[in-house]
Design a protein around this motif. Structure first.
Motif, PDB file in Angstrom:
ATOM      1  N   UNK A 240      76.480  82.727  37.330  1.00 20.09           N
ATOM      2  CA  UNK A 240      75.423  82.032  38.080  1.00 20.09           C
ATOM      3  C   UNK A 240      74.044  82.343  37.503  1.00 20.09           C
ATOM      4  N   UNK A 241      73.769  83.596  37.236  1.00 20.53           N
ATOM      5  CA  UNK A 241      72.422  83.974  36.747  1.00 20.53           C
ATOM      6  C   UNK A 241      72.122  83.390  35.371  1.00 20.53           C
ATOM      7  N   UNK A 242      73.003  83.594  34.354  1.00 21.68           N
ATOM      8  CA  UNK A 242      72.682  82.970  33.048  1.00 21.68           C
ATOM      9  C   UNK A 242      72.684  81.455  33.106  1.00 21.68           C
ATOM     10  N   UNK A 243      73.533  80.860  33.955  1.00 29.36           N
ATOM     11  CA  UNK A 243      73.521  79.408  34.067  1.00 29.36           C
ATOM     12  C   UNK A 243      72.200  78.929  34.668  1.00 29.36           C
ATOM     13  N   UNK A 244      71.721  79.644  35.701  1.00 34.51           N
ATOM     14  CA  UNK A 244      70.449  79.251  36.315  1.00 34.51           C
ATOM     15  C   UNK A 244      69.298  79.399  35.320  1.00 34.51           C
ATOM     16  N   UNK A 245      69.318  80.499  34.564  1.00 33.55           N
ATOM     17  CA  UNK A 245      68.247  80.698  33.575  1.00 33.55           C
ATOM     18  C   UNK A 245      68.316  79.641  32.476  1.00 33.55           C
ATOM     19  N   UNK A 246      69.522  79.369  31.999  1.00 34.22           N
ATOM     20  CA  UNK A 246      69.670  78.348  30.954  1.00 34.22           C
ATOM     21  C   UNK A 246      69.266  76.978  31.458  1.00 34.22           C
ATOM     22  N   UNK A 247      69.635  76.665  32.712  1.00 29.74           N
ATOM     23  CA  UNK A 247      69.277  75.373  33.292  1.00 29.74           C
ATOM     24  C   UNK A 247      67.760  75.244  33.409  1.00 29.74           C
ATOM     25  N   UNK A 248      67.089  76.338  33.799  1.00 35.81           N
ATOM     26  CA  UNK A 248      65.621  76.300  33.898  1.00 35.81           C
ATOM     27  C   UNK A 248      64.986  76.072  32.526  1.00 35.81           C
ATOM     28  N   UNK A 249      65.515  76.739  31.516  1.00 31.67           N
ATOM     29  CA  UNK A 249      64.973  76.547  30.177  1.00 31.67           C
ATOM     30  C   UNK A 249      65.209  75.116  29.668  1.00 31.67           C
ATOM     31  N   UNK A 250      66.385  74.559  29.952  1.00 29.08           N
ATOM     32  CA  UNK A 250      66.685  73.193  29.526  1.00 29.08           C
ATOM     33  C   UNK A 250      65.772  72.205  30.242  1.00 29.08           C
ATOM     34  N   UNK A 251      65.533  72.443  31.561  1.00 24.77           N
ATOM     35  CA  UNK A 251      64.630  71.549  32.304  1.00 24.77           C
ATOM     36  C   UNK A 251      63.214  71.620  31.725  1.00 24.77           C
ATOM     37  N   UNK A 252      62.796  72.825  31.380  1.00 21.39           N
ATOM     38  CA  UNK A 252      61.456  72.974  30.778  1.00 21.39           C
ATOM     39  C   UNK A 252      61.396  72.287  29.427  1.00 21.39           C
ATOM     40  N   UNK A 253      62.488  72.449  28.639  1.00 24.15           N
ATOM     41  CA  UNK A 253      62.524  71.809  27.326  1.00 24.15           C
ATOM     42  C   UNK A 253      62.507  70.294  27.454  1.00 24.15           C
ATOM     43  N   UNK A 254      63.223  69.780  28.482  1.00 25.86           N
ATOM     44  CA  UNK A 254      63.259  68.328  28.657  1.00 25.86           C
ATOM     45  C   UNK A 254      61.882  67.785  29.019  1.00 25.86           C
ATOM     46  N   UNK A 255      61.149  68.516  29.851  1.00 23.04           N
ATOM     47  CA  UNK A 255      59.804  68.048  30.228  1.00 23.04           C
ATOM     48  C   UNK A 255      58.826  68.162  29.063  1.00 23.04           C
ATOM     49  N   UNK A 256      59.012  69.187  28.219  1.00 24.39           N
ATOM     50  CA  UNK A 256      58.073  69.385  27.120  1.00 24.39           C
ATOM     51  C   UNK A 256      58.412  68.511  25.908  1.00 24.39           C
ATOM     52  N   UNK A 257      59.664  68.067  25.826  1.00 24.22           N
ATOM     53  CA  UNK A 257      60.070  67.282  24.651  1.00 24.22           C
ATOM     54  C   UNK A 257      59.467  65.893  24.724  1.00 24.22           C
ATOM     55  N   UNK A 258      59.095  65.338  23.576  1.00 20.77           N
ATOM     56  CA  UNK A 258      58.556  63.970  23.565  1.00 20.77           C
ATOM     57  C   UNK A 258      59.658  62.957  23.838  1.00 20.77           C
ATOM     58  N   UNK A 259      59.245  61.772  24.207  1.00 27.08           N
ATOM     59  CA  UNK A 259      60.206  60.709  24.434  1.00 27.08           C
ATOM     60  C   UNK A 259      61.008  60.456  23.158  1.00 27.08           C
TER      61      UNK A 259
END
Length: 447
Positions: A240-259
């Motif tokens: 649960x903990x590494x999945x939550x951390x990885x999910x947060x990083x992926x969400x941040x990457x998705x918002x920061x990534x260009x279209x």
């Protein structure tokens, strides 16, 4: 498969039948001995009678004026003679006979000793240097009648002894198997998740090793299941903990990534991580369902629990759930509140995921603690319906899911000794899917 028969019944009937056969064999043997002794007694009576009558007959014949004249011995009163006799000379001429004697049944020529015809037993003796003979005849039917009466006297007690023996044997076997029956009841009373040792005192020596082997097997099975559940629960918890951390990083990457392709790829990774998180949660629920502790020490009111879970889903799922509560203000059950919440969440999630989006999900609870969850959609084929409670089996393969929701629900239902039934089409409809769960209360109703 041929149904098994009761050991008590087999022992009772077998012992009674064996005892009865031994009694019959002993009775037949005793009857043969009695018949032999009766023949000896009747033969002795014939011989004694001849020896008593012959001297008197010789004296009577010697004192006659005409010894060669046949004479009927008069009887004091009329009666049926079992023994009849003739007194004859060496040439066979009748000198004296009993009043009921029939000369045709005797031998044509007198001869000393015993002889037997089809219907009579004969004995002959002589006197005066074999010049005077006496023959006494006895009907064989008389002897047969005595033998029949002796046999009947031996058999009649068996008519009373057989049922008494059956009852006595049955009670003795039942008392002797009392500990075995107690062991059977202890096994039958076990719940699905109860793997503790079975303790029954004073088992027979033939059954005790089997009981010990069963307890050893239960212990090994309990340890294996605990290891499996512990691994599942720990793995799901640690993920649960590494999945939550990885999910947060992926969400941040998705918002920061260009279209473009990078953002699309990040969105797919985020979706996969969310599925993995849900699977981890399902595995934790499955570990709890299989781990026991599904019954509460005190009865719990299901209505507020049901209303709370449905309210949570309505807030997160767009108010698609229609709740129908019973007329009673409370419905108590012995199911653990957490187990009931897990059961209800999995049933509602299954209905929302696989049901038609434009139709509501109906959740109802009756006064008899019958929980029903109904959703719309095409009917589920019978072969698929029978396998939906298996792990990782999904009705519609096009919809994403772990295939564990109904398996978790079934595990909880079995753990609380309840009953679950899947119905499609739903009751009173031509389509839809329905799940009925009879929770542990005294009375139940049918769908």
């Amino acid at each position: 498969m041929k149904p098994s028969s009761s050991l008590q019944k087999r022992l009772g009937l077998g012992l009674t039948l064996g005892t009865t056969l031994l009694w019959l064999a002993a009775t037949v043997g005793a009857w043969l001995v009695v018949q032999h002794e009766l023949n000896e007694a009747f033969d002795s009576a014939l011989e004694e009678t001849a020896q008593r009558i012959l001297p008197l007959a010789v004296l009577e014949i010697s004192n006659r004026e005409n010894p060669r004249e046949a004479q009927h011995v008069a009887t004091l009163k009329m009666h049926k003679e079992y023994l009849t006799y003739l007194v004859r000379d060496a040439k066979g001429q009748i000198l004296m006979q009993s009043h009921d004697a029939n000369p045709k049944i005797f031998n044509q020529q007198p001869a000393e000793g015993f002889s037997t015809t089809k219907k009579y037993r004969l004995y002959a003796a002589s006197a005066l240097r074999q010049t005077v003979f006496i023959e006494i005849a006895e009907p064989l039917e008389h002897r047969r009648e005595a033998a029949r009466e002796a046999l009947l006297a031996l058999l009649l007690p068996l008519l009373a002894l057989i049922p008494i023996s059956l009852f006595g044997t049955w009670m003795f076997v039942r008392i002797s198997l009392r500990s075995v029956l107690a062991y059977r009841r202890a096994v039958e009373a076990r719940g699905v998740g109860d793997l503790s040792p079975i303790q029954v005192a004073r088992l027979p020596a033939e059954i005790n090793p089997l009981a010990e082997a069963v307890n050893h097997l239960l212990e090994r099975l309990r340890k294996a299941l605990e290891t499996e559940r512990s691994f599942t629960a720990n793995s799901a918890h640690e993920l649960r903990t590494p999945l939550a951390a990885t999910l947060a990083q992926i969400q941040r990457l998705r918002h920061e990534a260009p279209e473009g392709p990078l953002r699309l790829r990040a969105a797919k990774i985020e979706s996969a991580l969310r599925e993995l998180t849900r699977l981890s949660e399902k595995l934790m629920q499955l570990a709890k369902a299989e781990g026991g502790g599904l019954l509460s020490e005190a009865p719990q009111d299901l209505i507020p629990l049901l209303a709370h879970v449905v309210d949570e889903w309505n807030h997160s799922g767009g108010h698609r759930i229609e709740l129908h509560l019973p007329t009673r203000t409370s419905v108590y059950s012995t199911i653990d509140p957490d187990a009931f919440a897990i059961l209800l969440r999995n049933l509602i999630e299954n209905a929302l995921k696989y049901g038609t989006a434009d139709q509501p999900v109906e959740v109802s609870l009756t006064d008899q603690a019958l929980l029903r969850v109904v959703n719309g959609g095409p009917p589920v084929p019978e072969p698929v319906l029978q396998r939906l409670t298996e792990r990782f089996v999904r009705g519609n393969s096009e919809i994403s899911g772990s295939g564990l929701g109904l398996a978790i629900a079934k595990t909880i239902v079995q753990g609380v000794n309840a009953r679950m039934k899947l119905i499609s089409p739903a009751t009173g409809r031509r389509d839809g899917f329905e799940v009925c769960v009879w929770l542990p209360l005294a009375s139940t109703v049918e769908c």
